[in-house]
Design a protein around this motif. Sequence first.
Motif, PDB file in Angstrom:
ATOM      1  N   THR A  70       1.842  -4.002   5.159  1.00 42.90           N
ATOM      2  CA  THR A  70       0.976  -3.585   4.060  1.00 42.90           C
ATOM      3  C   THR A  70       1.304  -2.128   3.727  1.00 42.90           C
ATOM      4  O   THR A  70       1.964  -1.432   4.520  1.00 42.90           O
ATOM      5  N   PRO A  71       0.866  -1.635   2.580  1.00 44.11           N
ATOM      6  CA  PRO A  71       1.094  -0.223   2.265  1.00 44.11           C
ATOM      7  C   PRO A  71       0.569   0.706   3.367  1.00 44.11           C
ATOM      8  O   PRO A  71       1.222   1.693   3.718  1.00 44.11           O
ATOM      9  N   GLU A  72      -0.590   0.351   3.911  1.00 48.26           N
ATOM     10  CA  GLU A  72      -1.190   1.184   4.957  1.00 48.26           C
ATOM     11  C   GLU A  72      -0.343   1.166   6.231  1.00 48.26           C
ATOM     12  O   GLU A  72      -0.184   2.189   6.915  1.00 48.26           O
TER      13      GLU A  72
ATOM     14  N   ASP B 271       5.934  -6.098  -4.675  1.00 46.33           N
ATOM     15  CA  ASP B 271       4.602  -5.493  -4.742  1.00 46.33           C
ATOM     16  C   ASP B 271       4.734  -3.998  -5.034  1.00 46.33           C
ATOM     17  O   ASP B 271       5.294  -3.251  -4.234  1.00 46.33           O
ATOM     18  N   LYS B 272       4.216  -3.571  -6.183  1.00 42.26           N
ATOM     19  CA  LYS B 272       4.370  -2.172  -6.586  1.00 42.26           C
ATOM     20  C   LYS B 272       3.709  -1.221  -5.592  1.00 42.26           C
ATOM     21  O   LYS B 272       4.230  -0.124  -5.309  1.00 42.26           O
ATOM     22  N   ASP B 273       2.568  -1.608  -5.031  1.00 41.98           N
ATOM     23  CA  ASP B 273       1.890  -0.751  -4.055  1.00 41.98           C
ATOM     24  C   ASP B 273       2.755  -0.553  -2.805  1.00 41.98           C
ATOM     25  O   ASP B 273       2.808   0.550  -2.240  1.00 41.98           O
TER      26      ASP B 273
ATOM     27  N   GLU C 279       5.655   1.775  -3.699  1.00 43.01           N
ATOM     28  CA  GLU C 279       5.207   3.169  -3.788  1.00 43.01           C
ATOM     29  C   GLU C 279       4.947   3.746  -2.404  1.00 43.01           C
ATOM     30  O   GLU C 279       5.283   4.909  -2.133  1.00 43.01           O
ATOM     31  N   SER C 280       4.351   2.938  -1.531  1.00 37.52           N
ATOM     32  CA  SER C 280       4.100   3.401  -0.168  1.00 37.52           C
ATOM     33  C   SER C 280       5.418   3.659   0.557  1.00 37.52           C
ATOM     34  O   SER C 280       5.571   4.654   1.283  1.00 37.52           O
TER      35      SER C 280
END
Length: 668
Positions: free
Chosen positions: A16-18, A76-78, A81-82
């Motif tokens: 995930t981004p996180e 996934d753009k997020d 970006e991450s």
Amino acid sequence: MIDKVPPQPAPEWKHTPEQITAGIASVISESKTLNDRIAAVSEPRFDNVIKTLVDEEQGRYGDVRQLLFYHSVSADKDIRESSAKAEEVYREYSIETSMREDMFKVVDTVFKQDPDLDAESKRLLEKMHLDYVRNGLALPKETQEELKQLQKKLSSLELAYKTNLSENTEFILFSKEELIGLPEDNLSQLEQVDGKYKMTFKYPDVLPVGKYVQNADTRRRAFVGDQNKATENSELLSEAVKLRAQIATILGYKTHAAYVLEERMAKSPENVFAFLNDLRSKLTDAGRAEIARLLELKKQDQKALGLLEDSTFNVWDYRFYDRLLLETAYDVDDQKISEYFPMQQTVEKMLGIFEELFSLRFVEITGADRSVWHEDCKQFAVWEVKEGDEISFVGWLYFDLHPRTGKYGHAANFNLNPGYTDKEGKRVYPVTALVCNFSKPTATKPSLLKHNEVVTLFHELGHGIHNLVSVTTYARFHGTRVARDFVEAPSQMLEFWCWQPAQLKRLSGHYLSPTKPIDDALVERIVKSKHVNGSLFALRQLHFGLFDLTLHTAPAGEVDVAKLWNEMRQDIALLQQADEVTHGYASFGHLMGGYDAGYYGYLWSEVFAADIFYSKFRADAMNREAGMAYRDAILRPGGSREETESLKLLLGREPTNEAFLAELGITV
């Protein structure tokens, strides 16, 4: 059939981004703790400094590269970006740690001890020490701090440039009439908006427009639009060139190119300029003759269409009339040829060639066991068959071959996890991925590869094979981690297979009848067309190489980039562009992606590629003995020894440029 379970599981692609943010923070924290511990060693030796540092750091290579790879491939753009932010953070940390004076001191102490080491360990120590010296650690403290800030600024520019390209969504709308000549397969892949067709600047959209559309103004608009995309990158490149020049001056080098080339096979800008200008002098007359032939074809075409004669041959004319010449004079029709190269089948047959040459086996992973970042991806476990049918694991190979929003827009191989020997003496196996942008299947046809796309795929797979079969102790030297002006040679050498009649037939199979290979007459015409307009192609490469080198030898980096780009194209590549001013350097990713002062390497390394093929494979491209000798001499050692040493071991002599010049039709 291989039913063994790989000893190393494939990476999982569920971040995930996180998790990406937390993961890169964890890597940095662990690395910093390690570096602090190493820097505090009171009695530095190879085992408690260099070996300890490398053992622990390379154990995190795969994690880092995976987290940063999402930036290039995630849908996934997020996540993209991450990943981009993680790359920015990690780049900054890498600059910090590469300029730690306390780390340099312990490495310098070990280096001066001149310990008794095996050849690869000795090379590792020498390279690590040289890295610190080239980063300015022998300079005064205040100068080191200045360098650090300049390097961070440069890194930010390079990352922003890359992001602007991968996230670019610009397009042009054309009416159907403006696209007359575009094959239906290509037209059907363009999205329709308000009754018009949306041409993005992704390869499967823009390249066919340049090759097939009759309307010269459509071709002009497509070419200029593509060249002028991501205009914000123009200033980023100009600023980067000045920063590079400033850093080189501080480090005591005359130019950035002098700094870069110190560690390359070419050694100096003077050597590269001499190489490129010598080629230019030998190719220019032939290029002018090729232009004259294409211009005559253009005049005939205009007359047939009832248009006024235009005696100028513009850069947006080249792909169209090059294709028309191949069709009319050589009866080579890209669309017809592509019917014999459905992508999935062609990939399988390419893998079969590598299995035979290098004693490998590729086992596709499907179903619940498959671990990929996108549904378009294919995953393979790669094995080596040794004497006595013993099977040993080689590594993981991925294919991601179709375009999508936010994805890396060209064709490249990503070495996601280098192979190495860990601190327990166990082999860590490589993970490598091919990322390309070939047309997607339609409702009626599979993805079909044009011949030049077959060559591209074979080339990139060559990089992947280099990463897979390389066996080095240290990740630093694994696979494609060789001198930048040699890295393309193995893949360029393998491109020759795509021009051998027997191998072309072996790779082929009509999409409607897979057992029907391409016919001999068409193969013969393809082979005869190999060097059609070859001088113009080489001059185009010379434009790129000389532009790059001129940028990076300009005093203080002060140069009018747009003027240089446009004038050099016309002077060197011999292609006019009316009054259009283009900014193709804003999407020339090599200049901000590691090939700065190094683009010449594509031509430079072709010298070695041609020499290897002519010497070892020209008589029999599927000579297993030659394939294994090549694998063991060139691919297996990676960068663990000097490239010239590997070449001499394979060839039994110093390499020469005779085969390279013969391929270009140059007599000496």
